[in-house]
Design a protein around this motif. Structure first.
Motif, PDB file in Angstrom:
ATOM      1  N   GLU A   5       7.000  -0.374  -6.757  1.00  0.00           N
ATOM      2  CA  GLU A   5       8.010   0.074  -5.807  1.00  0.00           C
ATOM      3  C   GLU A   5       7.387   0.839  -4.641  1.00  0.00           C
ATOM      4  N   ASN A   6       6.242   1.494  -4.885  1.00  0.00           N
ATOM      5  CA  ASN A   6       5.645   2.312  -3.832  1.00  0.00           C
ATOM      6  C   ASN A   6       4.152   2.496  -4.093  1.00  0.00           C
ATOM      7  N   HIS A   7       3.504   3.136  -3.153  1.00  0.00           N
ATOM      8  CA  HIS A   7       2.055   3.338  -3.235  1.00  0.00           C
ATOM      9  C   HIS A   7       1.675   4.196  -4.436  1.00  0.00           C
ATOM     10  N   GLU A  38       3.980   3.446   5.523  1.00  0.00           N
ATOM     11  CA  GLU A  38       3.517   2.690   4.359  1.00  0.00           C
ATOM     12  C   GLU A  38       4.609   1.768   3.866  1.00  0.00           C
ATOM     13  N   LYS A  39       4.183   0.613   3.387  1.00  0.00           N
ATOM     14  CA  LYS A  39       5.090  -0.317   2.720  1.00  0.00           C
ATOM     15  C   LYS A  39       4.298  -1.029   1.640  1.00  0.00           C
ATOM     16  N   MET A  40       4.993  -1.500   0.641  1.00  0.00           N
ATOM     17  CA  MET A  40       4.370  -2.391  -0.326  1.00  0.00           C
ATOM     18  C   MET A  40       4.629  -3.809   0.170  1.00  0.00           C
ATOM     19  N   PRO A  45      -0.545  -1.780  -1.294  1.00  0.00           N
ATOM     20  CA  PRO A  45      -0.172  -0.841  -0.238  1.00  0.00           C
ATOM     21  C   PRO A  45      -0.630  -1.348   1.134  1.00  0.00           C
TER      22      PRO A  45
END
Length: 117
Positions: A5-7, A38-40, A45
């Motif tokens: 879902e995230n870094h 930032e985005k996945m 990342p």
């Protein structure tokens, strides 16, 4: 490959030496690429510059981190230090315990800062 879902989730899923290196490089990117977000994407990342253009990524493997450039074709690389097939990116391998060439990375990051779509 797990979906993160995230870094933070991505980093936490790696062994300690790689997770520490990913964290250090993430912090370095934010210090050098002003206005970065930032985005996945692509399962890793990805960092976008202030123009919302994806320009950098971090990929953690079992023994190193790829510090990658999504727009490598727009970068000056006179010493040919970027490696990879170029489909879709090129990168620099960084291994835990080895010195990081911050000056080299800083030069590439500076070139990424003003890339527009």
């Amino acid at each position: 490959m797990p979906k993160y879902e995230n870094h933070d989730e991505y980093i936490a899923d790696h062994d300690a030496p790689i997770a520490a290196l990913l964290t250090e490089l993430r912090t370095f990117i934010h210090a050098e690429l002003r206005g970065a977000s930032e985005k996945m994407r692509y399962g890793v990342p990805v960092f976008l510059n202030r123009h919302n253009v994806p320009v950098l990524y971090l990929f953690g493997s079992s023994d190193h981190v790829n510090f990658g450039f999504l727009r490598f074709d727009a970068l000056s690389d006179p010493d040919a230090v970027l490696i990879g097939s170029g489909k879709p990116s090129k990168h620099i391998e960084i291994r835990p315990g080895n010195p990081i060439d911050h000056t080299l990375l800083r030069g590439f990051i500076a070139q990424c800062a003003d890339l527009a779509a």
